[in-house]
Design an enzyme around this catalytic site. Structure first.
Site, PDB file in Angstrom:
ATOM      1  N   ASN A   1      -1.761   9.142  14.014  1.00  0.00           N
ATOM      2  CA  ASN A   1      -0.876   9.960  13.181  1.00  0.00           C
ATOM      3  C   ASN A   1       0.554   9.816  13.679  1.00  0.00           C
ATOM      4  OD1 ASN A   1       0.366  12.041  11.636  1.00  0.00           O
ATOM      5  ND2 ASN A   1      -1.663  12.939  11.366  1.00  0.00           N
TER       6      ASN A   1
ATOM      7  N   HIS B   1      -7.965  15.017   3.223  1.00  0.00           N
ATOM      8  CA  HIS B   1      -7.184  13.847   2.823  1.00  0.00           C
ATOM      9  C   HIS B   1      -7.436  13.506   1.353  1.00  0.00           C
ATOM     10  CE1 HIS B   1      -6.684  13.202   7.159  1.00  0.00           C
ATOM     11  NE2 HIS B   1      -5.686  12.389   6.852  1.00  0.00           N
ATOM     12  N   HIS B   2      -6.548  12.629   0.815  1.00  0.00           N
ATOM     13  CA  HIS B   2      -6.719  12.084  -0.536  1.00  0.00           C
ATOM     14  C   HIS B   2      -8.053  11.334  -0.635  1.00  0.00           C
ATOM     15  CE1 HIS B   2      -5.848   7.992   0.878  1.00  0.00           C
ATOM     16  NE2 HIS B   2      -5.046   8.596   1.730  1.00  0.00           N
TER      17      HIS B   2
ATOM     18  N   GLY C   1       0.820  -1.224   0.000  1.00  0.00           N
ATOM     19  CA  GLY C   1       0.000   0.000   0.000  1.00  0.00           C
ATOM     20  C   GLY C   1       0.842   1.258   0.000  1.00  0.00           C
TER      21      GLY C   1
ATOM     22  N   MET D   1       1.209   3.541   2.330  1.00  0.00           N
ATOM     23  CA  MET D   1       2.001   3.657   3.565  1.00  0.00           C
ATOM     24  C   MET D   1       2.949   2.475   3.718  1.00  0.00           C
ATOM     25  SD  MET D   1       1.472   6.435   5.211  1.00  0.00           S
ATOM     26  CE  MET D   1       1.948   6.120   6.896  1.00  0.00           C
TER      27      MET D   1
ATOM     28  N   LYS E   1      -9.134   7.575   0.851  1.00  0.00           N
ATOM     29  CA  LYS E   1      -9.250   7.274   2.288  1.00  0.00           C
ATOM     30  C   LYS E   1     -10.642   6.716   2.578  1.00  0.00           C
ATOM     31  CE  LYS E   1      -8.539   9.327   6.857  1.00  0.00           C
ATOM     32  NZ  LYS E   1      -7.808   8.146   7.342  1.00  0.00           N
TER      33      LYS E   1
ATOM     34  N   ALA F   1      -1.365   4.481  16.715  1.00  0.00           N
ATOM     35  CA  ALA F   1      -1.200   5.931  16.566  1.00  0.00           C
ATOM     36  C   ALA F   1      -1.948   6.401  15.325  1.00  0.00           C
ATOM     37  CB  ALA F   1       0.279   6.291  16.464  1.00  0.00           C
TER      38      ALA F   1
HETATM   39  P1  NAD Z   1      -3.649   1.649   0.828  1.00  0.00           P
HETATM   40  O1  NAD Z   1      -5.012   1.255   0.382  1.00  0.00           O
HETATM   41  O2  NAD Z   1      -2.721   2.308  -0.141  1.00  0.00           O
HETATM   42  O3  NAD Z   1      -2.880   0.361   1.404  1.00  0.00           O
HETATM   43  C1  NAD Z   1      -3.475  -0.634   2.160  1.00  0.00           C
HETATM   44  C2  NAD Z   1      -2.835  -1.969   1.773  1.00  0.00           C
HETATM   45  O4  NAD Z   1      -3.332  -2.957   2.661  1.00  0.00           O
HETATM   46  C3  NAD Z   1      -3.188  -2.412   0.346  1.00  0.00           C
HETATM   47  O5  NAD Z   1      -2.005  -2.753  -0.357  1.00  0.00           O
HETATM   48  C4  NAD Z   1      -4.091  -3.631   0.568  1.00  0.00           C
HETATM   49  O6  NAD Z   1      -3.968  -4.611  -0.449  1.00  0.00           O
HETATM   50  C5  NAD Z   1      -3.564  -4.136   1.898  1.00  0.00           C
HETATM   51  N1  NAD Z   1      -4.514  -4.990   2.632  1.00  0.00           N
HETATM   52  C6  NAD Z   1      -5.843  -4.821   2.783  1.00  0.00           C
HETATM   53  N2  NAD Z   1      -6.355  -5.811   3.539  1.00  0.00           N
HETATM   54  C7  NAD Z   1      -5.326  -6.612   3.883  1.00  0.00           C
HETATM   55  C8  NAD Z   1      -5.214  -7.778   4.665  1.00  0.00           C
HETATM   56  N3  NAD Z   1      -6.272  -8.357   5.228  1.00  0.00           N
HETATM   57  N4  NAD Z   1      -3.982  -8.336   4.816  1.00  0.00           N
HETATM   58  C9  NAD Z   1      -2.892  -7.778   4.234  1.00  0.00           C
HETATM   59  N5  NAD Z   1      -2.938  -6.646   3.487  1.00  0.00           N
HETATM   60  C10 NAD Z   1      -4.137  -6.076   3.318  1.00  0.00           C
HETATM   61  O7  NAD Z   1      -3.869   2.558   2.124  1.00  0.00           O
HETATM   62  P2  NAD Z   1      -2.837   3.606   2.771  1.00  0.00           P
HETATM   63  O8  NAD Z   1      -3.043   4.942   2.176  1.00  0.00           O
HETATM   64  O9  NAD Z   1      -1.479   2.999   2.772  1.00  0.00           O
HETATM   65  O10 NAD Z   1      -3.393   3.683   4.261  1.00  0.00           O
HETATM   66  C11 NAD Z   1      -3.453   2.528   5.075  1.00  0.00           C
HETATM   67  C12 NAD Z   1      -4.044   2.910   6.443  1.00  0.00           C
HETATM   68  O11 NAD Z   1      -3.122   3.787   7.132  1.00  0.00           O
HETATM   69  C13 NAD Z   1      -5.376   3.668   6.387  1.00  0.00           C
HETATM   70  O12 NAD Z   1      -6.199   3.237   7.448  1.00  0.00           O
HETATM   71  C14 NAD Z   1      -4.958   5.118   6.623  1.00  0.00           C
HETATM   72  O13 NAD Z   1      -5.985   5.885   7.204  1.00  0.00           O
HETATM   73  C15 NAD Z   1      -3.823   4.922   7.596  1.00  0.00           C
HETATM   74  N6  NAD Z   1      -2.845   6.013   7.682  1.00  0.00           N
HETATM   75  C16 NAD Z   1      -2.319   6.234   8.904  1.00  0.00           C
HETATM   76  C17 NAD Z   1      -1.339   7.174   9.077  1.00  0.00           C
HETATM   77  C18 NAD Z   1      -0.736   7.358  10.454  1.00  0.00           C
HETATM   78  O14 NAD Z   1       0.166   8.197  10.623  1.00  0.00           O
HETATM   79  N7  NAD Z   1      -1.193   6.601  11.453  1.00  0.00           N
HETATM   80  C19 NAD Z   1      -0.881   7.920   7.995  1.00  0.00           C
HETATM   81  C20 NAD Z   1      -1.421   7.683   6.734  1.00  0.00           C
HETATM   82  C21 NAD Z   1      -2.398   6.701   6.583  1.00  0.00           C
END
Ligand code: NAD
Length: 270
Positions: free
Chosen positions: A131, A159-160, A17, A19, A163, A129
């Protein structure tokens, strides 16, 4: 640290993904961390590095998380998946005694309480966390301070458009921190009326939270305070996902020293 090289063995879930791929690079570049395994939804046995454009690194995507955690002898699982997947992933990590570091947003308060109880029973730590960006933590802290003096506040998070959850975990956490600092206040006009449902945003303890979703954004938030004859705006912008990585690396290390669940990076910083 279970291996003789003294490094913390990390499994990244959601590694393909937006992140997850940054997390993989961070783990590979950190001398105290080792990429022990990686999981994503559909990629099985393909080399992680080849998928992420890093060249072969000798770590294939695993078929199943449980198997991966056991076979790799993981210390820490870092999860950046989605609100529907994260629960099962954390319970799997807990089952195998692996410390969860969770960046995924959108889980419930009940989940957090349950994870804390299990972690304490097992005598290990976990971190959730909403963030991981240091600047966002400061934005939340400054907002909580300001709310003591300027209790009328609204939050706009941007956000993008991929989300899944709204409002963002950061907005909710900010609202919780503000609510803990200010007296409850009735905001806006008592007779105000929404001509379009949702026009005034979501309500959290009298505060309004507005969620903007557009292509082009990464993660941004404004906390706007209003007082007589003045406003104060505290704004944070994550302009790239690298902004979250020092916080993720810090959490992967600090979690080794904890017992129970820590919610929010600020508890590791201040
Ligand atoms: P994304 O959709 O780009 O990536 C998510 C990945 O998880 C995908 O590659 C997907 O195939 C995979 N996935 C889904 N279900 C799965 C499973 N059961 N097992 C294994 N892999 C699985 O999303 P993103 O933009 O990378 O964001 C991911 C999460 O992080 C979101 O919840 C977002 O809100 C959060 N986020 C948190 C922070 C932070 O600082 N805490 C910052 C940015 C994003």
């Amino acid at each position: 640290m279970t291996e003789s090289n003294g490094k913390i063995r990390v499994v990244v879930v959601g590694a393909k993904g937006r992140m997850g791929r940054e997390v993989v690079k961070t783990v590979l570049n950190d001398p105290q961390l080792e990429l022990a395994g990686a999981v994503d939804r559909t990629l099985h046995q393909v080399d992680v590095g080849s998928v992420l454009g890093l060249g072969d690194i000798g770590v294939p995507f695993a078929n199943r998380l449980g198997e991966c955690l056991v076979q790799s002898n993981a210390d820490v699982m870092i999860d950046f998946t989605n609100p529907a997947a994260v629960r099962d992933n954390v319970y799997t990590a807990l089952e195998y005694g692996v410390r969860p570091v969770v960046g995924t947003t959108g889980m419930s308060q009940d989940d957090l309480l349950a994870w804390d109880r299990i972690l304490r029973e097992k005598g290990i730590g976990g971190i959730v966390a909403p963030n991981f960006a240091i600047g966002a933590i400061l934005m939340m802290k400054f907002a909580a301070m300001a709310a003591r003096y300027l209790p009328h506040v609204e939050i706009i998070e941007l956000h993008h458009d991929q989300k899944l959850d709204a409002p963002s975990g950061t907005a909710l956490k900010t609202a919780e921190m503000i609510a803990a600092e200010r007296q409850s206040v009735r905001q806006g006009h008592p007779d105000e009326e929404e001509k379009l449902a949702g026009a005034r945003g979501a309500d959290f303890d009298g505060m309004r939270i507005h969620s903007v979703r557009l292509p082009g954004y990464v993660a941004h938030q404004e906390v706007i305070f209003g007082g007589v004859g003045q406003t104060l705006t505290i704004r944070h912008d994550s302009i790239s996902r690298e902004s979250f990585m020092p916080g993720v690396a810090l959490a992967a290390k600090k979690v080794m020293e904890l017992t129970g669940l820590v919610y929010g990076l600020e508890h590791l910083m201040f």
